[in-house]
Design a protein around this motif. Structure first.
Motif, PDB file in Angstrom:
ATOM      1  N   VAL A  78     -94.507 -27.322 -76.183  1.00 57.24           N
ATOM      2  CA  VAL A  78     -95.192 -27.017 -75.004  1.00 57.24           C
ATOM      3  C   VAL A  78     -95.736 -25.616 -74.981  1.00 57.24           C
ATOM      4  CG1 VAL A  78     -94.597 -26.721 -72.459  1.00 57.24           C
ATOM      5  CG2 VAL A  78     -93.486 -28.674 -73.819  1.00 57.24           C
ATOM      6  N   THR A  79     -96.803 -25.396 -74.349  1.00 56.34           N
ATOM      7  CA  THR A  79     -97.459 -24.188 -74.384  1.00 56.34           C
ATOM      8  C   THR A  79     -97.394 -23.399 -73.067  1.00 56.34           C
ATOM      9  OG1 THR A  79     -99.726 -25.142 -73.804  1.00 56.34           O
ATOM     10  CG2 THR A  79     -99.052 -24.787 -76.097  1.00 56.34           C
ATOM     11  N   GLY A  80     -97.043 -24.176 -72.023  1.00 56.14           N
ATOM     12  CA  GLY A  80     -96.912 -23.339 -70.523  1.00 56.14           C
ATOM     13  C   GLY A  80     -96.276 -24.389 -69.625  1.00 56.14           C
ATOM     14  N   ALA A  81     -95.692 -23.865 -68.349  1.00 59.46           N
ATOM     15  CA  ALA A  81     -95.174 -24.653 -67.435  1.00 59.46           C
ATOM     16  C   ALA A  81     -95.433 -23.819 -66.102  1.00 59.46           C
ATOM     17  CB  ALA A  81     -93.759 -25.181 -67.775  1.00 59.46           C
ATOM     18  N   VAL A  82     -95.655 -24.229 -65.014  1.00 60.53           N
ATOM     19  CA  VAL A  82     -95.591 -23.757 -63.997  1.00 60.53           C
ATOM     20  C   VAL A  82     -95.174 -24.475 -62.624  1.00 60.53           C
ATOM     21  CG1 VAL A  82     -98.209 -24.272 -63.264  1.00 60.53           C
ATOM     22  CG2 VAL A  82     -97.134 -22.472 -62.236  1.00 60.53           C
ATOM     23  N   PHE A  83     -94.295 -23.962 -61.784  1.00 61.55           N
ATOM     24  CA  PHE A  83     -93.918 -24.895 -60.546  1.00 61.55           C
ATOM     25  C   PHE A  83     -95.039 -24.839 -59.496  1.00 61.55           C
ATOM     26  CE2 PHE A  83     -89.704 -23.906 -62.304  1.00 61.55           C
ATOM     27  CZ  PHE A  83     -89.082 -25.108 -62.187  1.00 61.55           C
ATOM     28  N   SER A  84     -95.099 -25.795 -58.601  1.00 61.13           N
ATOM     29  CA  SER A  84     -95.737 -25.872 -57.534  1.00 61.13           C
ATOM     30  C   SER A  84     -95.140 -24.962 -56.268  1.00 61.13           C
ATOM     31  CB  SER A  84     -96.025 -27.141 -56.977  1.00 61.13           C
ATOM     32  OG  SER A  84     -94.515 -27.626 -56.277  1.00 61.13           O
ATOM     33  N   PRO A  85     -96.009 -24.339 -55.519  1.00 60.53           N
ATOM     34  CA  PRO A  85     -95.323 -23.452 -54.313  1.00 60.53           C
ATOM     35  C   PRO A  85     -94.026 -23.907 -53.867  1.00 60.53           C
ATOM     36  CG  PRO A  85     -97.798 -23.429 -54.348  1.00 60.53           C
ATOM     37  CD  PRO A  85     -97.265 -24.587 -55.038  1.00 60.53           C
ATOM     38  N   ASP A  86     -93.857 -25.321 -53.350  1.00 62.49           N
ATOM     39  CA  ASP A  86     -92.689 -25.611 -52.937  1.00 62.49           C
ATOM     40  C   ASP A  86     -91.691 -26.215 -53.679  1.00 62.49           C
ATOM     41  OD1 ASP A  86     -93.565 -27.979 -53.895  1.00 62.49           O
ATOM     42  OD2 ASP A  86     -94.099 -29.011 -52.005  1.00 62.49           O
ATOM     43  N   GLY A  87     -91.925 -25.936 -54.976  1.00 67.34           N
ATOM     44  CA  GLY A  87     -90.880 -26.525 -56.128  1.00 67.34           C
ATOM     45  C   GLY A  87     -90.778 -28.009 -56.454  1.00 67.34           C
ATOM     46  N   ARG A  88     -91.572 -28.673 -55.731  1.00 68.66           N
ATOM     47  CA  ARG A  88     -91.439 -30.011 -55.698  1.00 68.66           C
ATOM     48  C   ARG A  88     -92.272 -30.731 -56.985  1.00 68.66           C
ATOM     49  NH1 ARG A  88     -94.544 -34.596 -54.410  1.00 68.66           N
ATOM     50  NH2 ARG A  88     -96.153 -33.333 -53.604  1.00 68.66           N
ATOM     51  N   LEU A  89     -92.932 -30.049 -57.587  1.00 72.52           N
ATOM     52  CA  LEU A  89     -93.720 -30.450 -58.733  1.00 72.52           C
ATOM     53  C   LEU A  89     -93.486 -29.288 -59.852  1.00 72.52           C
ATOM     54  CD1 LEU A  89     -97.032 -32.011 -57.204  1.00 72.52           C
ATOM     55  CD2 LEU A  89     -95.040 -32.986 -57.707  1.00 72.52           C
ATOM     56  N   LEU A  90     -93.792 -29.876 -61.082  1.00 71.94           N
ATOM     57  CA  LEU A  90     -93.766 -28.892 -62.275  1.00 71.94           C
ATOM     58  C   LEU A  90     -94.876 -29.380 -63.115  1.00 71.94           C
ATOM     59  CD1 LEU A  90     -92.456 -26.854 -63.977  1.00 71.94           C
ATOM     60  CD2 LEU A  90     -91.266 -28.623 -65.040  1.00 71.94           C
ATOM     61  N   ALA A  91     -96.022 -28.570 -63.482  1.00 74.87           N
ATOM     62  CA  ALA A  91     -97.104 -28.694 -64.194  1.00 74.87           C
ATOM     63  C   ALA A  91     -96.537 -28.407 -65.648  1.00 74.87           C
ATOM     64  CB  ALA A  91     -98.194 -27.991 -63.913  1.00 74.87           C
ATOM     65  N   ALA A 114    -102.507 -22.507 -62.683  1.00 75.69           N
ATOM     66  CA  ALA A 114    -101.940 -22.170 -61.329  1.00 75.69           C
ATOM     67  C   ALA A 114    -102.318 -22.827 -60.380  1.00 75.69           C
ATOM     68  CB  ALA A 114    -102.733 -20.557 -61.024  1.00 75.69           C
ATOM     69  N   PHE A 115    -101.172 -23.034 -59.347  1.00 72.71           N
ATOM     70  CA  PHE A 115    -101.418 -24.049 -58.108  1.00 72.71           C
ATOM     71  C   PHE A 115    -101.900 -23.244 -56.995  1.00 72.71           C
ATOM     72  CE2 PHE A 115     -97.984 -26.528 -60.171  1.00 72.71           C
ATOM     73  CZ  PHE A 115     -98.245 -27.992 -59.802  1.00 72.71           C
ATOM     74  N   ARG A 116    -102.856 -23.794 -56.191  1.00 73.28           N
ATOM     75  CA  ARG A 116    -103.204 -23.191 -54.968  1.00 73.28           C
ATOM     76  C   ARG A 116    -102.038 -23.144 -53.906  1.00 73.28           C
ATOM     77  NH1 ARG A 116    -108.094 -26.397 -51.946  1.00 73.28           N
ATOM     78  NH2 ARG A 116    -106.409 -27.532 -51.280  1.00 73.28           N
ATOM     79  N   PRO A 117    -101.843 -22.314 -53.075  1.00 74.05           N
ATOM     80  CA  PRO A 117    -100.834 -22.057 -52.260  1.00 74.05           C
ATOM     81  C   PRO A 117    -100.334 -23.303 -51.479  1.00 74.05           C
ATOM     82  CG  PRO A 117    -102.209 -20.173 -51.842  1.00 74.05           C
ATOM     83  CD  PRO A 117    -102.888 -21.183 -52.787  1.00 74.05           C
ATOM     84  N   ASP A 118    -101.097 -24.114 -51.181  1.00 78.92           N
ATOM     85  CA  ASP A 118    -100.767 -25.527 -50.629  1.00 78.92           C
ATOM     86  C   ASP A 118    -100.163 -26.394 -51.348  1.00 78.92           C
ATOM     87  OD1 ASP A 118    -102.887 -26.532 -51.487  1.00 78.92           O
ATOM     88  OD2 ASP A 118    -103.851 -26.884 -49.534  1.00 78.92           O
ATOM     89  N   GLY A 119    -100.396 -26.218 -52.553  1.00 81.70           N
ATOM     90  CA  GLY A 119     -99.896 -27.253 -53.714  1.00 81.70           C
ATOM     91  C   GLY A 119    -100.741 -28.235 -53.973  1.00 81.70           C
ATOM     92  N   LYS A 120    -101.797 -28.519 -53.345  1.00 78.39           N
ATOM     93  CA  LYS A 120    -102.775 -29.688 -53.115  1.00 78.39           C
ATOM     94  C   LYS A 120    -103.768 -29.449 -54.456  1.00 78.39           C
ATOM     95  CE  LYS A 120    -100.994 -31.683 -49.935  1.00 78.39           C
ATOM     96  NZ  LYS A 120    -100.246 -32.831 -49.840  1.00 78.39           N
TER      97      LYS A 120
END
Length: 253
Positions: free
Chosen positions: A184-197, A230-236
């Motif tokens: 894996v080269t990277g990981a980022v949570f969505s703003p609400d923590g529900r998703l992980l990219a 990077a996620f947008r602040p609304d996570g969409k």
């Protein structure tokens, strides 16, 4: 140059070479590769790729508050929890020695401390490996670390809220196993923590549900490694950038 300067950004910018920093931390024994302010702005933490030592300073005056020992081979990541109560580092859990009988000094690969007291909350990972990634979800409820033995498995922990000093604030959750065996080269949570990219080394992007550790989507589009997400602040919306020189906007339900 083994120094840190904290700059007052409200000061006028002088062009005659005068220094407008309001604090300077000098004579450090190592070069500083990682710096992070605590979210509440009260603390500054730093460390080196070449040293296990982690420093915490008072961000207002540069006074050193704590000196902590992390992975013996040096750091690869340094993060405060969103509520500023914890500091987590990951790194290299081995270092060469001059002892022919035991040529390697080994340690765990991730450490979490309480910021105020410096108390060690947890040491994670198998001694003698590396852990490049450590992340907190923005809501502060989940922590991710690839310290399960290799970066083919991503460990997740739920952060507890108990004030009992004898309790373990980390509850292990089922691991996430990306499809690509190269890592894996990277990981980022969505703003609400529900998703992980998650960005495996094959250039794909995987979207995982952090509640039940299910793979929701596999996004294909990059021709090479994904360097940043990077996620947008609304996570969409998810933005990704890769070695192919392309930025891709992904719409998420």
């Amino acid at each position: 140059d083994h120094t840190i300067r904290i700059w007052n950004t409200d000061a006028p910018i002088w062009v005659n070479g005068n220094d407008f920093s309001h604090a300077s931390i000098a004579d450090l024994p190592v070069n500083i590769d990682f710096l992070s302010f605590s979210p509440d702005g009260s603390r500054l933490a730093g460390g080196s790729r070449n040293s296990p030592v982690v420093y915490i300073w008072d961000a207002r005056n540069g006074m050193r508050l704590l000196t902590l020992n992390g992975p013996v081979g040096g750091l690869t990541s340094l993060r405060f929890s969103p509520d500023s109560s914890l500091l987590a580092v990951s790194g290299v859990g081995y270092r060469r020695t001059n002892n022919p009988v035991n040529p390697f000094l080994r340690s765990n690969t991730a450490y979490i401390w309480k910021v105020i007291s410096g108390k060690l909350v947890a040491s994670l990972g198998t001694p003698g490996i590396s852990a490049p990634l450590i992340r907190f979800s923005p809501d502060g409820h989940t922590m991710l670390c690839d310290c399960q033995g290799n970066n083919l498995v991503l460990g997740l922990w739920r952060l507890g809220t108990s004030e009992d000093p004898g309790s373990n604030p980390l509850q292990a959750l089922p691991t996430i196993r990306p499809d690509d065996p190269a890592g894996v080269t990277g990981a980022v949570f969505s703003p609400d923590g529900r998703l992980l990219a998650v960005a495996p080394a094959d250039g794909q992007i995987e979207i995982w549900d952090t509640e039940n550790q299910n793979l929701l989507y596999n996004l294909s589009g990059h021709r090479g490694l994904v360097n940043s997400m990077a996620f947008r602040p609304d996570g969409k919306l998810l933005l990704s950038g890769g070695q192919d020189g392309i930025l891709i906007f992904w719409s998420l339900p």
